[in-house]
Design an enzyme around this catalytic site. Structure first.
Site, PDB file in Angstrom:
ATOM      1  N   ALA A  84      -2.619  -1.571  -4.172  1.00  0.00           N
ATOM      2  CA  ALA A  84      -2.626  -0.404  -3.158  1.00  0.00           C
ATOM      3  C   ALA A  84      -1.539  -0.454  -2.115  1.00  0.00           C
ATOM      4  O   ALA A  84      -1.441   0.192  -1.040  1.00  0.00           O
ATOM      5  CB  ALA A  84      -4.080  -0.213  -2.693  1.00  0.00           C
ATOM      6  N   ALA A  85      -0.791  -1.712  -2.163  1.00  0.00           N
ATOM      7  CA  ALA A  85       0.388  -1.875  -1.246  1.00  0.00           C
ATOM      8  C   ALA A  85       1.224  -0.385  -1.297  1.00  0.00           C
ATOM      9  O   ALA A  85       1.566   0.086  -0.371  1.00  0.00           O
ATOM     10  CB  ALA A  85       1.041  -2.941  -1.632  1.00  0.00           C
ATOM     11  N   GLY A  86       1.654  -0.174  -2.442  1.00  0.00           N
ATOM     12  CA  GLY A  86       2.200   1.108  -2.573  1.00  0.00           C
ATOM     13  C   GLY A  86       1.785   2.399  -1.980  1.00  0.00           C
ATOM     14  O   GLY A  86       2.451   3.211  -1.397  1.00  0.00           O
ATOM     15  N   ASP A  87       0.578   2.330  -2.219  1.00  0.00           N
ATOM     16  CA  ASP A  87      -0.198   3.506  -1.717  1.00  0.00           C
ATOM     17  C   ASP A  87      -0.420   3.596  -0.283  1.00  0.00           C
ATOM     18  O   ASP A  87      -0.351   4.819   0.582  1.00  0.00           O
ATOM     19  CB  ASP A  87      -1.590   3.572  -2.339  1.00  0.00           C
ATOM     20  CG  ASP A  87      -1.730   3.488  -3.802  1.00  0.00           C
ATOM     21  OD1 ASP A  87      -0.722   4.637  -4.393  1.00  0.00           O
ATOM     22  OD2 ASP A  87      -2.584   3.203  -4.432  1.00  0.00           O
TER      23      ASP A  87
END
Length: 300
Positions: free
Chosen positions: A247-250
Site C-alpha cells: 500500500a505504499a504506492g496507494d
C-alpha cells in the site's frame, strides 16, 4: 476543496510474514498472520480520507461476511458509502500476501465482486463529477470500465489520475484522457515497451509522448521521476527503515491527489505524497499502515 472520486477495488487482505518468499513447490513456516482491509481502490480512498480529502468512493463488494464487514469498516472511517454496492453475484475480493524479512511482498488476488464494477455503475457517479475534480483509478476492476470512466471524466473537465497497477497493456485511446499516470518502475517498462535502465527519464518521456499530460514514475527508495507537461525533475524519497511496502504506492497516490485538490503544485504534492508513503512502509498491512494528515509535516 475539489472532490476526489476514487473508483476501484476493495479486498480483504490475508497477510503472512515469512523469512523469505517461497519458491515454486516450496513450503515454509511463516510467522505473524494479519487479516485487514486492502484493495488498491480502497487503499487509495482511505489515504484520501485520512489526508483530509473531500472523498467519494465507488466499489463493489460481495454480499457476504467479508463484504458486510468491509462496509462497516468504511463507515467507521467516515467514508460516504452511497456508492458501495453489495452484490449476490460474486464473493468479496480477497488478496493473499506474503511479506519477507526485507519488506518485499508477493501478492495473489481473487478479484470476485471487483470484476463486476461496470459502465452502468460509473453512470451513477458521473453526476457527482464537476470541472476541476479529480478521478483516481487503478486496474483491479475491468479495463473497459476504466476507459469508460476516463472518457466521462475528460468530457466533464475532471482530472483523471491513473495508477496503472497491476501492470498490463493499455489501449492507446485511454492516454489522451489522462491528466496523469503514476506507474512504478515495472509498470512503466511494460507501458513504454522499454527497459528503465539507470535513467527513468527516457521511459517517462515515452509515456508523455503517448498523450498523457503528466507522468510520475515511482522508484521506491530512489524517490520519483516527474514529467510535468514535458519538463522532467526528481523528488527524493524520505529515508526510513521499511517493514512492509504493501500500500505504499496507494498511499502515495491518495496523498498526491489531496495535495493537488488543495491547490498545491505538482512538486509540492509529490513531496507530501512521498512523506505519507515513507510512513506507510514502516508499518505492517495495507490500510492499517496509511497515516493521518496530522502525522505529515506540511512544512517539509
Amino acid at each position: 476543496m475539489k472532490k476526489i472520486i476514487v473508483i476501484g477495488s476493495s479486498n480483504v487482505d490475508m497477510v503472512m510474514k515469512t523469512s523469505h518468499l517461497p519458491a515454486p513447490g516450496e513450503t515454509i513456516l511463516g510467522g505473524e498472520f494479519l487479516m485487514n482491509q486492502g484493495g488498491k481502490g480502497a487503499n487509495q480512498a482511505v489515504a484520501v480520507r485520512r489526508m483530509g480529502g473531500n472523498l467519494i468512493f465507488m466499489a463493489k463488494l460481495g454480499n457476504d461476511i467479508l463484504g458486510r464487514q468491509s462496509l462497516e469498516y468504511f463507515e467507521n472511517e467516515g467514508i460516504d458509502t452511497r456508492y458501495l454496492t453489495l452484490t449476490e453475484n460474486a464473493a468479496s475480493g480477497v488478496a493473499l500476501i506474503s511479506v519477507d524479512s526485507q519488506a518485499e511482498n508477493s501478492i495473489i488476488v481473487a478479484s470476485g465482486a471487483n470484476m463486476l464494477l461496470n459502465e452502468q455503475d460509473v453512470d451513477r457517479i458521473t453526476e457527482e463529477m464537476e470541472e476541476g475534480d479529480i478521478l483516481l483509478m487503478q486496474l483491479e476492476i475491468p479495463l473497459q470500465t476504466v476507459v469508460y470512466a476516463a472518457k466521462k471524466a475528460f468530457e466533464k473537465g475532471v482530472k483523471m489520475v491513473l495508477n496503472p497497477a497491476p501492470a498490463c497493456n493499455l489501449p492507446q485511446e485511454l492516454f489522451p484522457y489522462l491528466y496523469m499516470i503514476t506507474p512504478n518502475a515495472i509498470e512503466a517498462e511494460m507501458l513504454a515497451g522499454m527497459k528503465l535502465g539507470t535513467d527513468a527519464e527516457e521511459v517517462g518521456k515515452k509515456l508523455y509522448e503517448m498523450g498523457v499530460k503528466n507522468v510520475i514514475i515511482t522508484l521506491g527508495a530512489k524517490g520519483c521521476l516527474i514529467i510535468e507537461e514535458g519538463i522532467s525533475y526528481h523528488v527524493d524519497a524520505f529515508k526510513v527503515k521499511p517493514i512492509d511496502t504493501t500500500a505504499a504506492g496507494d498511499t502515495f497516490n491518495g496523498a498526491l491527489c489531496v495535495g493537488l485538490a488543495e491547490g498545491m503544485d505538482l512538486k509540492q504534492a509529490a513531496v507530501i505524497a512521498s512523506k505519507a508513503s515513507s510512513i506507510a512502509v514502516t508499518r505492517m498491512g495495507a490500510q492499517p499502515s496509511i497515516p493521518y494528515r496530522k502525522e505529515i509535516n506540511t512544512n517539509i
